[in-house]
Motif scaffolding. Structure first.
Motif, PDB file in Angstrom:
ATOM      1  N   VAL A  52      41.058  58.597  26.924  1.00  0.00           N
ATOM      2  CA  VAL A  52      41.594  57.813  28.037  1.00  0.00           C
ATOM      3  C   VAL A  52      40.564  56.754  28.406  1.00  0.00           C
ATOM      4  CG1 VAL A  52      42.225  57.838  30.477  1.00  0.00           C
ATOM      5  CG2 VAL A  52      43.107  59.601  28.952  1.00  0.00           C
ATOM      6  N   ALA A 100      52.578  54.193  32.061  1.00  0.00           N
ATOM      7  CA  ALA A 100      51.900  55.302  32.732  1.00  0.00           C
ATOM      8  C   ALA A 100      52.741  55.804  33.892  1.00  0.00           C
ATOM      9  CB  ALA A 100      50.530  54.852  33.232  1.00  0.00           C
ATOM     10  N   SER A 101      52.461  57.025  34.323  1.00  0.00           N
ATOM     11  CA  SER A 101      53.242  57.636  35.392  1.00  0.00           C
ATOM     12  C   SER A 101      52.716  57.290  36.777  1.00  0.00           C
ATOM     13  CB  SER A 101      53.262  59.156  35.230  1.00  0.00           C
ATOM     14  OG  SER A 101      51.943  59.661  35.286  1.00  0.00           O
ATOM     15  N   SER A 104      47.858  60.154  37.138  1.00  0.00           N
ATOM     16  CA  SER A 104      48.204  59.791  35.767  1.00  0.00           C
ATOM     17  C   SER A 104      47.668  60.796  34.755  1.00  0.00           C
ATOM     18  CB  SER A 104      47.675  58.393  35.459  1.00  0.00           C
ATOM     19  OG  SER A 104      48.111  57.947  34.197  1.00  0.00           O
ATOM     20  N   LEU A 151      49.483  63.424  32.131  1.00  0.00           N
ATOM     21  CA  LEU A 151      49.157  63.522  30.706  1.00  0.00           C
ATOM     22  C   LEU A 151      48.871  64.966  30.316  1.00  0.00           C
ATOM     23  CD1 LEU A 151      48.561  61.778  28.139  1.00  0.00           C
ATOM     24  CD2 LEU A 151      46.179  61.720  28.901  1.00  0.00           C
ATOM     25  N   THR A 166      44.771  56.068  24.891  1.00  0.00           N
ATOM     26  CA  THR A 166      45.634  55.476  25.904  1.00  0.00           C
ATOM     27  C   THR A 166      44.784  55.142  27.121  1.00  0.00           C
ATOM     28  OG1 THR A 166      47.726  55.751  27.115  1.00  0.00           O
ATOM     29  CG2 THR A 166      46.306  57.695  26.931  1.00  0.00           C
ATOM     30  N   ASP A 171      44.804  55.540  31.678  1.00  0.00           N
ATOM     31  CA  ASP A 171      45.482  56.147  32.817  1.00  0.00           C
ATOM     32  C   ASP A 171      46.241  55.106  33.628  1.00  0.00           C
ATOM     33  OD1 ASP A 171      43.084  54.980  33.532  1.00  0.00           O
ATOM     34  OD2 ASP A 171      42.383  56.637  34.785  1.00  0.00           O
ATOM     35  N   HIS A 172      45.781  53.868  33.591  1.00  0.00           N
ATOM     36  CA  HIS A 172      46.417  52.753  34.293  1.00  0.00           C
ATOM     37  C   HIS A 172      45.711  51.486  33.862  1.00  0.00           C
ATOM     38  CE1 HIS A 172      42.827  52.713  36.847  1.00  0.00           C
ATOM     39  NE2 HIS A 172      42.994  54.026  36.985  1.00  0.00           N
ATOM     40  N   VAL A 193      50.827  49.556  35.149  1.00  0.00           N
ATOM     41  CA  VAL A 193      51.489  50.713  34.525  1.00  0.00           C
ATOM     42  C   VAL A 193      51.753  50.538  33.035  1.00  0.00           C
ATOM     43  CG1 VAL A 193      52.536  51.450  36.698  1.00  0.00           C
ATOM     44  CG2 VAL A 193      53.830  49.973  35.149  1.00  0.00           C
ATOM     45  N   VAL A 234      50.352  50.384  29.640  1.00  0.00           N
ATOM     46  CA  VAL A 234      49.034  50.768  29.137  1.00  0.00           C
ATOM     47  C   VAL A 234      49.030  50.783  27.608  1.00  0.00           C
ATOM     48  CG1 VAL A 234      48.443  52.131  31.171  1.00  0.00           C
ATOM     49  CG2 VAL A 234      49.655  53.229  29.263  1.00  0.00           C
ATOM     50  N   GLN A 279      56.493  57.043  27.482  1.00  0.00           N
ATOM     51  CA  GLN A 279      55.508  57.386  28.504  1.00  0.00           C
ATOM     52  C   GLN A 279      54.511  58.392  27.928  1.00  0.00           C
ATOM     53  OE1 GLN A 279      58.375  57.635  32.280  1.00  0.00           O
ATOM     54  NE2 GLN A 279      56.346  56.800  32.739  1.00  0.00           N
TER      55      GLN A 279
END
Length: 459
Positions: free
Chosen positions: A13, A50-51, A58, A62, A264, A266-267, A288, A290, A311
Motif C-alpha cells: 500500500v 478505494a472504499s 480504506s 482491504l 495499490t 489506500d487513497h 478515491v 487509486v 475495488q
C-alpha cells in the motif's frame, strides 16, 4: 476454478499515492520504473476505486473485504473488531508466515487492531531529519522524511527470517512518503524541482500545513501547489526505488513458490485540485481512484489493462477463491465480486461505493476557533460514467465524469432522475450521518493512539 498452488504474496500500500502521477498511468514526468515494470508484466487496473479517502477505513476494507460501515473501523471507534477474520489472519490459518512493515503506525498497527493475523508487524514510523544533517550542501534546504529506505531495510530483515521456511510467506508493506509532509531525499526531489525552476527560497516559503488551509488561515497559491507536486513526485520516485529493492531481494532468494505481487494505495492526494491539499473532507476521484497493479507470473497474463471498475476490497475474497476454491469464497463472501480474471464471481463493481464515515473537526476547531470547518460525513456511488456524493447535512452533488472529470459542476439540478437512480444504488446503511459539532473520536480509544493522533494534528 479450483484452488491453485500457494504462492508467496506481496501486498503493498502506497499511502496517498495517486494513480495519475505514476508513469504507467500516463504521467509523463513520473520516474516510476518499478511500478511501470510490474504493470507491463502483469495487470493494470484503470478504474480501481478505494472504499474511503483515508487510511484506517480504506486499509480495514482491504483487510476484511467489507465497506467501512460494515467493518466499523473509523474515527468513531479507531479500532477494527477482533470478531472479523482479516486477510492476514486467514492466510496465517492457511499456513502462511505473515509479516509486515507499516510506516503509518498511527492507523496500521496494534493501536487500531490492524495487526491481527500477523506473526510480526513491524511499525516503523518515519523520522524527520534536519536538512543540514540529511542532505548537506547548498541545495539541501528541506529536511528528510527518512521512511521508504527504513521500510525496505526492515522488510529485508523480516524476509531473511522466513526465506528458509518451507511455508509460503505473506508480506505487507505500507509506505508513507507521498503522505504529507513531502520530504524525499534530495536526489529524488531535485529533478522534479529543476523541472519547474524551483529555487531554494521558494521551498522554504511553501507551507505543508493542510490544517491551516482548512482552518481558513492560509491561502495556497498555484506556485505553492507546483512545488508541492514536484516534492510529491520525488517522494513517489523514492518509494518506487525502495519497492524495487525489496523485489530484487525476494528475486535473489531462490524461492520456488512463485510470487504474487499486488500494489495499490489506500487513497490519493489533492495537489491543488479545487484549491485543495491533503486528502480530507472529500470523495473526489483525485482521492478515491487509486493505482492497482497485480503481477503473478505463469498464472495471470502480461501487459493487460483492465478498464472495468473494480475495488481493492475484493482482493481478499478473490484470494480465498484462488487458494481455497470458489465454494469457500462464496461461503465467506456471499455478495463478492471478482477482481482477478477468471474468478467465478461476476467481475468488477459496476457501482462502486465509498465512505468518509466520521470526519474529525476537533483539531481545526481547537487551532482555529470561530472558523467554519469543512468536515462532513460523506457517501459516494460511482458507475456508468456518473458519480453521486451525499453529505451528512442532506445535500448532494452529481457529476458526469465524462464531461466533467474535475468534478466542478453539480449536474443534479439538470438530471433529477439520474440523481435519484444513483441514490437508490446506495444501501440505507451507508447513508451519511448528520454532522455534529465535536470530535467523533471514541472515548475508549487507546491512550497511546490518541497521543500519536494529537502529535499528527488530528486531535
Amino acid at each position: 476454478m479450483g484452488a491453485t498452488p500457494r504462492p508467496d504474496i506481496l501486498l503493498v500500500v502506497l499511502d496517498a499515492a495517486r494513480a495519475d502521477r505514476i508513469g504507467c498511468y500516463g504521467w509523463r514526468r513520473a520516474v516510476t520504473p518499478v511500478l511501470d515494470r510490474l504493470a507491463g508484466e502483469g495487470l493494470r487496473y484503470d478504474q480501481a476505486i478505494a472504499s474511503s479517502c483515508w487510511t484506517l477505513e480504506s486499509v480495514a476494507s482491504l483487510f476484511t473485504g467489507l465497506y467501512p460501515v460494515d467493518h466499523g473501523a473509523h474515527f468513531g471507534s479507531l479500532r477494527l473488531s477482533g470478531d472479523l477474520e482479516t486477510l492476514p489472519a486467514w492466510l496465517q490459518r492457511m499456513g502462511y508466515r505473515t509479516i509486515g512493515v507499516s510506516a503509518n503506525s498511527a492507523f496500521v498497527g496494534r493501536h487500531t487492531g490492524l495487526h491481527q493475523g500477523f506473526h510480526h508487524l513491524a511499525e516503523v514510523a518515519p523520522e524527520i531529519v534536519p536538512a543540514a544533517e540529511a542532505l548537506g550542501g547548498a541545495a539541501g534546504v528541506l529536511p528528510l522524511k527518512d521512511s521508504a529506505g527504513r521500510v525496505a531495510a526492515t522488510a529485508e530483515q523480516l524476509l531473511g527470517q522466513v526465506f528458509d521456511s518451507p511455508e509460503p510467506f505473506f508480506l505487507y508493506l505500507h509506505f508513507v512518503d507521498t503522505h504529507l509532509p513531502y520530504y524525499p531525499p534530495q536526489r529524488y526531489a531535485q529533478p522534479f524541482l529543476d523541472g519547474i525552476g524551483a529555487e531554494a527560497n521558494e521551498l522554504l516559503q511553501t507551507s505543508q500545513d493542510a490544517a491551516a488551509m482548512f482552518g481558513g488561515r492560509m491561502q495556497v497559491r498555484r506556485r505553492d501547489f507546483e512545488i508541492l507536486g514536484a516534492l510529491y513526485d520525488g517522494a513517489l520516485s523514492w518509494m518506487d526505488a525502495a519497492l524495487g529493492r525489496v523485489l530484487d531481494f525476494i528475486a535473489g532468494s531462490g524461492r520456488l513458490h512463485g510470487l504474487l505481487s499486488v500494489v495499490t494505495a489506500d487513497h490519493g492526494e489533492h495537489l491543488g485540485e479545487q484549491g485543495m491539499m491533503d486528502h480530507a473532507f472529500s470523495l473526489s476521484d483525485t482521492l478515491v481512484r487509486v493505482p492497482l497493479l497485480v503481477n503473478w507470473p505463469g498464472v495471470l497474463e502480461r501487459n493487460v489493462v483492465l478498464r472495468d471498475q473494480v475495488q481493492p476490497l475484493d482482493l481478499y475474497p478473490s484470494l480465498v477463491e484462488r487458494l481455497a476454491g470458489p465454494q469457500e469464497a462464496d461461503r465467506r463472501f456471499p455478495a463478492r465480486r471478482g477482481l482477478l480474471p477468471g474468478d467465478a464471481a461476476p467481475f468488477g463493481r459496476p457501482w462502486a461505493l465509498a465512505q468518509y464515515t466520521e470526519p474529525v473537526n476537533a483539531a481545526l476547531k481547537k487551532r482555529f476557533p470561530g472558523e467554519a470547518v469543512p468536515g462532513q460525513s460523506l457517501s459516494m456511488v460511482r458507475g456508468e460514467g456518473w458519480k453521486l456524493v451525499l453529505a451528512g447535512d442532506g445535500s448532494s452533488r452529481l457529476y458526469c465524469l465524462g464531461l466533467d472529470p474535475g468534478e466542478l459542476t453539480d449536474s443534479g439540478p439538470a438530471n433529477p432522475e439520474r440523481l435519484e437512480a444513483l441514490r437508490r444504488r446506495l444501501p440505507d446503511r451507508m447513508t451519511p450521518r448528520v454532522a455534529d459539532a465535536g470530535s467523533a473520536v471514541s472515548d475508549t480509544a487507546d491512550p497511546d493512539l490518541l497521543e500519536r493522533l494529537a502529535s499528527l494534528g488530528y486531535l
